[in-house]
Design a protein around this motif. Structure first.
Motif, short mmCIF file in Angstrom:
data_model
loop_
_atom_site.label_atom_id
_atom_site.label_comp_id
_atom_site.label_asym_id
_atom_site.label_seq_id
_atom_site.Cartn_x
_atom_site.Cartn_y
_atom_site.Cartn_z
N ASP A 1 -83.11 19.49 29.34
CA ASP A 1 -84.37 18.76 29.49
C ASP A 1 -84.09 17.27 29.50
O ASP A 1 -83.49 16.73 28.55
CB ASP A 1 -85.31 19.12 28.33
CG ASP A 1 -86.69 18.52 28.52
OD1 ASP A 1 -87.06 18.26 29.67
OD2 ASP A 1 -87.40 18.33 27.51
N ALA B 1 -89.52 9.24 35.37
CA ALA B 1 -89.01 10.46 35.99
C ALA B 1 -89.08 11.57 34.96
O ALA B 1 -88.63 11.40 33.82
CB ALA B 1 -87.56 10.26 36.45
N ASP C 1 -89.59 17.94 35.40
CA ASP C 1 -89.88 18.80 36.56
C ASP C 1 -89.49 18.14 37.88
O ASP C 1 -89.90 18.60 38.95
CB ASP C 1 -91.36 19.18 36.58
CG ASP C 1 -92.28 17.97 36.76
OD1 ASP C 1 -91.76 16.83 36.90
OD2 ASP C 1 -93.51 18.15 36.75
N GLN C 2 -88.71 17.05 37.82
CA GLN C 2 -88.21 16.33 38.98
C GLN C 2 -89.24 15.42 39.63
O GLN C 2 -88.96 14.79 40.65
CB GLN C 2 -87.66 17.30 40.05
CG GLN C 2 -86.60 18.26 39.53
CD GLN C 2 -85.38 17.53 38.98
OE1 GLN C 2 -84.87 16.63 39.61
NE2 GLN C 2 -84.91 17.94 37.81
N SER C 3 -90.46 15.35 39.10
CA SER C 3 -91.45 14.42 39.64
C SER C 3 -91.17 13.01 39.13
O SER C 3 -90.62 12.83 38.04
CB SER C 3 -92.87 14.85 39.25
OG SER C 3 -93.01 14.88 37.84
N ALA C 4 -91.54 12.01 39.91
CA ALA C 4 -91.31 10.62 39.54
C ALA C 4 -92.49 9.77 40.01
O ALA C 4 -93.02 9.98 41.11
CB ALA C 4 -90.01 10.11 40.14
N HIS D 1 -87.49 5.68 45.94
CA HIS D 1 -87.12 6.63 44.89
C HIS D 1 -86.64 5.84 43.68
O HIS D 1 -86.05 4.77 43.81
CB HIS D 1 -86.00 7.57 45.36
CG HIS D 1 -86.37 8.38 46.56
ND1 HIS D 1 -87.16 9.50 46.50
CD2 HIS D 1 -86.07 8.20 47.87
CE1 HIS D 1 -87.32 10.00 47.72
NE2 HIS D 1 -86.67 9.22 48.57
N LYS E 1 -81.13 6.74 40.35
CA LYS E 1 -80.57 7.83 39.56
C LYS E 1 -79.47 7.31 38.65
O LYS E 1 -78.83 6.33 38.95
CB LYS E 1 -80.02 8.92 40.47
CG LYS E 1 -81.10 9.60 41.30
CD LYS E 1 -80.51 10.69 42.15
CE LYS E 1 -81.58 11.39 42.97
NZ LYS E 1 -81.03 12.46 43.82
#
Length: 205
Positions: A73, A118, A121-124, A202, A205
Motif C-alpha cells: 500500500d 497519488a 488505487d493508482q489515481s492521481a 502526470h 514518479k
C-alpha cells in the motif's frame, strides 16, 4: 477501607490525567483525502534553482514529497511552493490554480515541480485554488500544516473539477536536496505552469 479505595482513586486520577494530556498532544504525521488517512513514513524536500528570464536572477522552487509506504500500500503527497520576490522558504502558501500568474503560492505545476496526491488505487489528482499550506522551518526541522487544499482534475481549458480536499500535518526533520538547473536556461516567471495539455500531465514518479 481507605487503603482499599486508594488504588482505585489513583487509577481514576491517572485516567483523567491521560485524557487531559491527550487533548494537548500534537497530531500525527499524516495526510488525508476522501475520508482516508495515510501515515507519513518518508519525507523529502528539494530546492530547485532556476534563472528568472525577466531579471536574470536566481529563482528558487521548493518541492516537498510525503510518502506513505506500508507493504504493498503506497500513497504520495507532493507540494510545490515558490515566492518569486524573496526565494525564501517559510510562511503561508495559498493554493493556486494551474493557470495562476501569482508570484507566491502552492502551484499544481512549477516547471520541474508539482503539487498533487497519488493514491494506492493508482489515481492521481492535482491541486487547485484554495486552502493553505503553512511552513515553519528552523534549520532542518519543519512544522507543516496542510489546510483544505482542493485536489482534482483539469480539462484542456484548465477548468478544475474538485475530487476532495487534502489535509495533513508533519513535524520533524527533513534534509534538503538541491538541484541546480540554471544551465538548462532561463524560465519566464509569469508562466509558472508547464506548457502541456492537462490531460497529458502526470505526477512525477
Amino acid at each position: 477501607m481507605k487503603h482499599f479505595h486508594t488504588p482505585f482513586a489513583f487509577l481514576a486520577i491517572a485516567t483523567l490525567l491521560t485524557i487531559g494530556c491527550s487533548k494537548d498532544e500534537e497530531p500525527s504525521n499524516s495526510f488525508s483525502f476522501q475520508g482516508k488517512s495515510y501515515a507519513i513514513t518518508e519525507a523529502y524536500v528539494t530546492k530547485i534553482i532556476l534563472t528568472n528570464s525577466e531579471t536574470n536572477a536566481e529563482l528558487d522552487l521548493y518541492q516537498f514529497e510525503f510518502l506513505h509506504v506500508k507493504g504493498s500500500d503506497s500513497a504520495a503527497l507532493l507540494l510545490a511552493v515558490v515566492d518569486q520576490n524573496t526565494n525564501e522558504l517559510g510562511g503561508d502558501y495559498a493554493g493556486k490554480s494551474i493557470s495562476s500568474n501569482d508570484s507566491r503560492g502552492l502551484f499544481p505545476f512549477l516547471f520541474f515541480a508539482a503539487s498533487g496526491i497519488a493514491l494506492p488505487d493508482q489515481s492521481a489528482y492535482l491541486t487547485g485554488a484554495g486552502g493553505m499550506v503553512s511552513i515553519a522551518k528552523k534549520e532542518a526541522n519543519y512544522t507543516i500544516n496542510i489546510s483544505s487544499i482542493p485536489a482534482g482534475t483539469y480539462d484542456q481549458a484548465y477548468n478544475f473539477a474538485e475530487k476532495g480536499k487534502i489535509k495533513g500535518y508533519y513535524k520533524g526533520q527533513i534534509m534538503m536536496d538541491v538541484r541546480d538547473l540554471r544551465e538548462q536556461g532561463a524560465v519566464d516567471p509569469s508562466r509558472l505552469y508547464l506548457y502541456m495539455k492537462p490531460t497529458e500531465r502526470h505526477l512525477p514518479k
